[in-house]
Design an enzyme around this catalytic site. Structure first.
Site, PDB file in Angstrom:
ATOM      1  N   TYR A 187     -12.976   9.566   3.331  1.00 17.03           N
ATOM      2  CA  TYR A 187     -13.560   8.375   2.545  1.00 17.03           C
ATOM      3  C   TYR A 187     -13.524   7.309   3.158  1.00 17.03           C
ATOM      4  CZ  TYR A 187     -13.683  11.811  -1.261  1.00 17.03           C
ATOM      5  OH  TYR A 187     -13.860  12.818  -2.002  1.00 17.03           O
ATOM      6  N   HIS A 234       0.923  -1.230   0.166  1.00 12.44           N
ATOM      7  CA  HIS A 234      -0.007   0.039  -0.013  1.00 12.44           C
ATOM      8  C   HIS A 234       0.914   1.343  -0.062  1.00 12.44           C
ATOM      9  CE1 HIS A 234      -3.412  -2.648   2.052  1.00 12.44           C
ATOM     10  NE2 HIS A 234      -3.060  -2.989   0.814  1.00 12.44           N
ATOM     11  N   GLU A 255     -13.440   0.783  -4.870  1.00 16.59           N
ATOM     12  CA  GLU A 255     -14.008   1.781  -4.900  1.00 16.59           C
ATOM     13  C   GLU A 255     -13.561   2.965  -6.086  1.00 16.59           C
ATOM     14  OE1 GLU A 255     -14.696   2.417   0.064  1.00 16.59           O
ATOM     15  OE2 GLU A 255     -13.550   3.914  -1.178  1.00 16.59           O
TER      16      GLU A 255
END
Length: 379
Positions: A263, A159, A253
């Protein structure tokens, strides 16, 4: 153990599971459908020799610069991959999902010569994402300037993000994933990672950034609560910034990125842990944004671009995203701040790492393990 694409062997097995081989939406967005809009086009191989082509950008002379995640900028000239790579890069930490990531040219490149790229670095403890700009002198980078270095390093291998996009005002947006620290980084404005940032092209902070003046927040942060945004593009009609984001198992998403908004990751999600266990019971919460689309099961969204080229008349104005998991493209019709339809095209094109419409009008695809493909007319 991770494979060369940054997936654990357990994750890779889950992604390959027949139980996850169809697309459906949990609660958000139109159903995805097969499309007839691929008719008349084919994806043709431009060059092999690039294993994980993360980012692409095209120079005014037509050269295509491609970042190889392991730490090289390769050059495709007149459809051929040059043997010589561009020198002068900083030390790249090729680690898990990290490495040399996105690359873009300045909107005024013809006059100022700036290139921008993101990469993982071991500067400090652990490893995190940095943004640099530099100029090209032949095949060498010069005048290197680090514009942003995420702090709060993680030893995790996943990530890092990361995509870069300029808006209509010349401000620069870039994404950094949560670095595998979902419970620490995304919801904490004082920590880097799990954010989308906005800076000026020289690295300074816009005065109207949402958290400027907040002593408990990073002033470069534009939005937060993100897991791992690996696609980002500006709608040339509205100026809106859109992003695609990797969820866990389920819950990928498509988000409209807006100033100062949260978010939700990991407080709300349409996904679950890779083991199948739950980490949250919430899919929505006051003060947290809903995705414009969520994909369950995950399709592993990658590069994102808006189609403006006359070469693809029926695609113009639509948004084109890649799927690393299902090996196809998704054509999304956007109406203002909504996604009103989505269609899959180019099934079995390969593991799509990046989607890029170049100034020459062609759409180029970075395909893991294959190289660079170009979408051209069959006629």
């Amino acid at each position: 153990m991770l494979n060369k694409y940054g997936l654990t062997l357990i994750t890779a097995a889950l992604l390959a599971s027949p139980m996850l081989s169809t697309i459906a939406n949990a609660d958000s967005g139109p159903e995805i459908a097969d499309s007839k809009l691929q008719a008349g086009f084919k994806a043709t191989l431009v060059t092999e020799g690039i294993d994980i082509p993360w980012g692409m950008t095209q120079l005014p002379n037509g050269d295509l610069l491609v970042t190889e995640r392991e730490g090289e900028i390769k050059v495709v000239r007149d459809g051929k991959l040059l043997d010589q790579t561009i020198s002068g890069l900083p030390d790249i930490h090729d680690y898990g999902q990290g490495g040399l990531l996105d690359i873009v040219v300045d909107p005024d490149y013809a006059n100022n010569g700036w290139l921008y790229f993101t990469y993982s670095t071991e500067e400090g403890e652990g490893s995190n994402t940095a943004l640099m700009r530099a100029k090209l002198d032949g095949m060498q980078l010069v005048e290197q300037q680090v514009l942003y270095k995420a702090e709060g390093e993680s030893e995790k291998r996943q990530h890092y993000g990361s995509r870069i996009v300029f808006d209509q005002n010349g401000d620069l947006f870039f994404s950094i994933g949560d670095r595998g620290m979902r419970d620490e980084n995304p919801q904490n404005l004082a920590l880097d990672s799990g954010k989308i940032y906005r800076i000026k092209a020289d690295g300074s902070i816009p005065d109207d950034n949402p958290f400027v003046g907040d002593k408990d927040a990073k002033p470069a942060v534009f939005s937060y609560g993100h897991r791992n945004p690996q696609g980002m593009a500006m709608d040339p009609t509205t100026g809106n910034i859109w992003a695609t984001e990797h969820g866990p198992k389920g819950g990928d998403e498509v988000n409209l990125i807006q100033k100062g908004l949260n978010y939700g990751w990991p407080v709300i999600s349409y996904g679950v842990n890779y083991s199948g266990t739950s980490f949250t019971d919430l899919t929505e919460k006051d003060g947290m944004e809903q995705p414009k689309i969520n994909w369950t099961p995950s399709l592993a969204p990658s590069g994102l671009t808006f189609v403006t080229s006359d070469k693809y008349p029926e695609w113009k104005g639509k948004m084109l995203a890649g799927s690393m998991k299902f090996n196809y493209l998704v054509l999304l019709t956007v109406d203002g701040d909504k996604v009103v339809s989505q269609e899959k095209i180019f099934k079995d094109v390969g593991r799509v790492r990046n989607v890029y419409q170049a100034p020459d009008g062609f759409i180029y695809l970075g395909i893991d393990g294959q190289g660079i493909k170009k979408i051209v007319s069959e006629n």
